[in-house]
Design a protein around this motif. Structure first.
Motif, PDB file in Angstrom:
ATOM      1  N   ASP A  82       0.866  -1.178   0.000  1.00 15.68           N
ATOM      2  CA  ASP A  82       0.000   0.000   0.000  1.00 15.68           C
ATOM      3  C   ASP A  82       0.902   1.228   0.000  1.00 15.68           C
ATOM      4  N   LEU A  83       1.039   1.837  -1.161  1.00 16.20           N
ATOM      5  CA  LEU A  83       2.012   2.906  -1.379  1.00 16.20           C
ATOM      6  C   LEU A  83       1.325   4.251  -1.490  1.00 16.20           C
ATOM      7  N   LEU A  84       1.748   5.202  -0.667  1.00 18.50           N
ATOM      8  CA  LEU A  84       1.260   6.572  -0.746  1.00 18.50           C
ATOM      9  C   LEU A  84       2.335   7.436  -1.378  1.00 18.50           C
ATOM     10  N   CYS A  85       1.965   8.186  -2.402  1.00 13.65           N
ATOM     11  CA  CYS A  85       2.877   9.119  -3.064  1.00 13.65           C
ATOM     12  C   CYS A  85       2.325  10.527  -2.919  1.00 13.65           C
ATOM     13  N   VAL A  86       3.156  11.451  -2.466  1.00  9.81           N
ATOM     14  CA  VAL A  86       2.787  12.864  -2.383  1.00  9.81           C
ATOM     15  C   VAL A  86       3.899  13.657  -3.050  1.00  9.81           C
ATOM     16  N   ALA A  87       3.517  14.613  -3.882  1.00 10.28           N
ATOM     17  CA  ALA A  87       4.527  15.332  -4.650  1.00 10.28           C
ATOM     18  C   ALA A  87       4.056  16.733  -4.988  1.00 10.28           C
ATOM     19  N   THR A  88       5.002  17.631  -5.119  1.00 11.85           N
ATOM     20  CA  THR A  88       4.739  18.952  -5.673  1.00 11.85           C
ATOM     21  C   THR A  88       5.765  19.210  -6.757  1.00 11.85           C
ATOM     22  N   GLY A  89       5.277  19.524  -7.930  1.00  7.83           N
ATOM     23  CA  GLY A  89       6.173  19.806  -9.035  1.00  7.83           C
ATOM     24  C   GLY A  89       6.282  21.299  -9.252  1.00  7.83           C
ATOM     25  N   HIS A  90       5.578  21.791 -10.225  1.00  4.64           N
ATOM     26  CA  HIS A  90       5.698  23.195 -10.585  1.00  4.64           C
ATOM     27  C   HIS A  90       4.734  24.078  -9.796  1.00  4.64           C
ATOM     28  N   ARG A  91       3.508  23.614  -9.593  1.00  9.93           N
ATOM     29  CA  ARG A  91       2.536  24.317  -8.759  1.00  9.93           C
ATOM     30  C   ARG A  91       1.636  23.289  -8.102  1.00  9.93           C
ATOM     31  N   GLY A  92       1.204  23.582  -6.865  1.00  6.44           N
ATOM     32  CA  GLY A  92       0.237  22.723  -6.202  1.00  6.44           C
ATOM     33  C   GLY A  92       0.848  21.435  -5.651  1.00  6.44           C
ATOM     34  N   VAL A  93       0.002  20.659  -4.974  1.00 13.58           N
ATOM     35  CA  VAL A  93       0.413  19.403  -4.345  1.00 13.58           C
ATOM     36  C   VAL A  93      -0.563  18.311  -4.750  1.00 13.58           C
ATOM     37  N   GLY A  94      -0.033  17.164  -5.139  1.00 14.49           N
ATOM     38  CA  GLY A  94      -0.882  16.040  -5.525  1.00 14.49           C
ATOM     39  C   GLY A  94      -0.544  14.795  -4.734  1.00 14.49           C
ATOM     40  N   GLY A  95      -1.460  13.847  -4.728  1.00 17.17           N
ATOM     41  CA  GLY A  95      -1.232  12.585  -4.033  1.00 17.17           C
ATOM     42  C   GLY A  95      -1.812  11.431  -4.808  1.00 17.17           C
ATOM     43  N   ALA A  96      -1.322  10.242  -4.513  1.00 14.93           N
ATOM     44  CA  ALA A  96      -1.822   9.038  -5.181  1.00 14.93           C
ATOM     45  C   ALA A  96      -1.591   7.845  -4.267  1.00 14.93           C
ATOM     46  N   LEU A  97      -2.389   6.810  -4.481  1.00 12.85           N
ATOM     47  CA  LEU A  97      -2.313   5.607  -3.665  1.00 12.85           C
ATOM     48  C   LEU A  97      -2.327   4.390  -4.580  1.00 12.85           C
ATOM     49  N   VAL A  98      -1.383   3.484  -4.362  1.00  9.67           N
ATOM     50  CA  VAL A  98      -1.361   2.206  -5.075  1.00  9.67           C
ATOM     51  C   VAL A  98      -1.688   1.109  -4.063  1.00  9.67           C
ATOM     52  N   LEU A  99      -2.728   0.344  -4.337  1.00  8.99           N
ATOM     53  CA  LEU A  99      -3.166  -0.738  -3.461  1.00  8.99           C
ATOM     54  C   LEU A  99      -3.003  -2.067  -4.175  1.00  8.99           C
ATOM     55  N   ASP A 100      -2.241  -2.972  -3.582  1.00  8.40           N
ATOM     56  CA  ASP A 100      -2.047  -4.304  -4.156  1.00  8.40           C
ATOM     57  C   ASP A 100      -1.641  -4.233  -5.629  1.00  8.40           C
ATOM     58  N   GLY A 101      -0.767  -3.281  -5.954  1.00  6.68           N
ATOM     59  CA  GLY A 101      -0.228  -3.195  -7.296  1.00  6.68           C
ATOM     60  C   GLY A 101      -1.066  -2.418  -8.288  1.00  6.68           C
ATOM     61  N   ARG A 102      -2.238  -1.959  -7.876  1.00  7.50           N
ATOM     62  CA  ARG A 102      -3.116  -1.217  -8.785  1.00  7.50           C
ATOM     63  C   ARG A 102      -3.333   0.193  -8.264  1.00  7.50           C
TER      64      ARG A 102
END
Length: 414
Positions: free
Chosen positions: A228-248
């Motif tokens: 269960d992978l949580l990704c949080v990132a900010t690139g050029h503007r703003g902040v985004g997040g994503a979650l991978v559960l069981d490879g999907r």
């Protein structure tokens, strides 16, 4: 049944036909194992698939015949090893590719990406983003088509990453806040039309850029092996997040899950585009760092580049250090809230957040541990994203997925 005894040893399959049928069902899983580096040899492939050596051999041979992988039948044995070494499996570096495109607030880029997350060729980043998404996506596809013409590679699909929540399955960009695009722009449809107009083969997909980055990191980078992978990132503007559960990738019921940028981390903070105040989106991105440090954004370089250079070159300045620590604390508060809700087994950070982690890892981890229930129970590993251009690679993963699901159907058009 004929009643004839099968002369082969038990466990080797009853007939060649049955073995072939089982092998075809295993083509997709086998290709994904090689694609993600989890099956470097035929012996590992056999064990991972739970099939006989003969079936694994047939599967590998068919994937090789499709031009997707290579089987080295004469690998060198490791020093001191015993027995015959297993055939080595690698992706075919001369095999097909997909076209990947990424659009962000400061420009766009196109690339050709092969299996294994390998960037085969890429265009320079274009630093102008038109207010008409059709013009931007058309230019990105044409740049990718030019790469295909110059390399002579076969294209089997296309993927697009954009800095907006993207609905599924329609592919509408609901909140391109840092682009001058209209709300609800049908980016997947536009992108697919441009791909078809360029004469490229394969389906076209679109997704949020952080979702794409998380998928790439889970398969090929710092997220490999996480459940269960949580990704949080900010690139050029703003902040985004994503979650991978069981490879999907977890996208929710309509593609809009994990809009983490609108977690409140500073109730008296800056007004946010969403109508609230003090959201992670405006409290922990490159513009927030520059503003907190009292620096006006300059005309040269992206906001991300300017923020990274400020930390790298001037962190000894107490004002810059205090600004960076303020962002680390706000980011930590946001991550702690997400840990309490999601209970991931790993967190990865990208963009400026990666730089903040590298600069003061103990401070960030301490905030997350102190503010989260699960942090007190042992902590959650927090790592930096490790792939260059991970949103581009993730956009490619979207296009590779039909091939990973069913290689025969995807490559034959069936």
């Amino acid at each position: 049944m004929s009643g004839k005894a099968d002369p082969r040893p038990a466990g080797e399959g009853t007939t060649s036909r049955a073995r072939l049928d089982r092998g075809r069902g295993a083509l997709g899983p086998a290709l994904e194992l090689v694609h993600t580096g989890r099956a470097p040899t035929r012996a590992v492939l056999t064990a991972e698939l739970g099939v006989t050596r003969a079936t694994a051999g047939a599967v590998a041979a068919e994937l090789e015949a499709l031009g997707l992988i290579r089987v080295d039948a004469r690998p060198g044995a490791a020093a001191g090893s015993q027995g015959r070494p297993s055939h080595r499996l690698t992706v075919d570096e001369d095999g097909p590719v997909v076209l990947a495109a990424q659009v962000h607030a400061d420009g766009f880029r196109a690339a050709l990406v092969g299996l294994g997350g390998r960037i085969v060729a890429t265009t320079p980043s274009c630093e102008a983003v038109d207010a008409d998404p059709a013009k931007v996506l058309g230019a990105a596809v044409e740049a990718g088509a030019d790469l295909l013409r110059r390399t002579g590679r076969r294209c089997v699909g296309a993927g697009l990453a954009v800095p907006s929540a993207v609905t599924a399955p329609e592919g509408l960009a609901l909140n391109p806040l840092h682009l001058a695009w209209p709300v609800g722009a049908p980016v997947r449809e536009i992108f697919a039309e441009r791909v078809r107009a360029a004469g490229l083969d394969g389906p076209a997909f679109a997704a949020n850029d952080v979702n794409a980055a998380a998928l790439a990191e889970h398969r090929h980078g710092a997220g490999r092996g996480a459940r269960d992978l949580l990704c949080v990132a900010t690139g050029h503007r703003g902040v985004g997040g994503a979650l991978v559960l069981d490879g999907r990738l977890h996208t929710g019921s309509s593609g809009l899950a994990l809009e983490v940028g609108h977690l409140t981390v500073n109730p008296e903070g800056r007004p946010c585009h969403c109508g609230s105040r003090g959201c992670l989106d405006v409290e922990a991105d490159p513009l927030a760092l520059l503003t907190t440090a009292g620096r006006e954004p300059g005309p040269e370089g992206s906001l991300l580049q300017q923020a990274n250079e400020l930390i790298r070159d001037e962190y000894a300045d107490p004002v810059v250090r205090t600004a960076a620590e303020a962002l680390i604390d706000r980011l930590g508060l946001g991550l702690a809230g997400l840990v309490n809700i999601l209970n991931p087994d790993r967190i990865i950070l990208g963009g400026l957040h990666r730089t903040l982690l590298d600069t003061d890892p103990e401070r960030l981890r301490a905030v997350v541990t102190d503010r989260s229930l699960w942090g007190h129970s042992g902590g959650v590993p927090i790592l930096a994203c490790s792939l260059d251009h991970n949103s581009l690679v993730g956009a490619a993963e979207l296009a590779w997925q039909p091939v990973l699901d069913d290689p025969l159907a995807a490559l034959s058009g069936g």
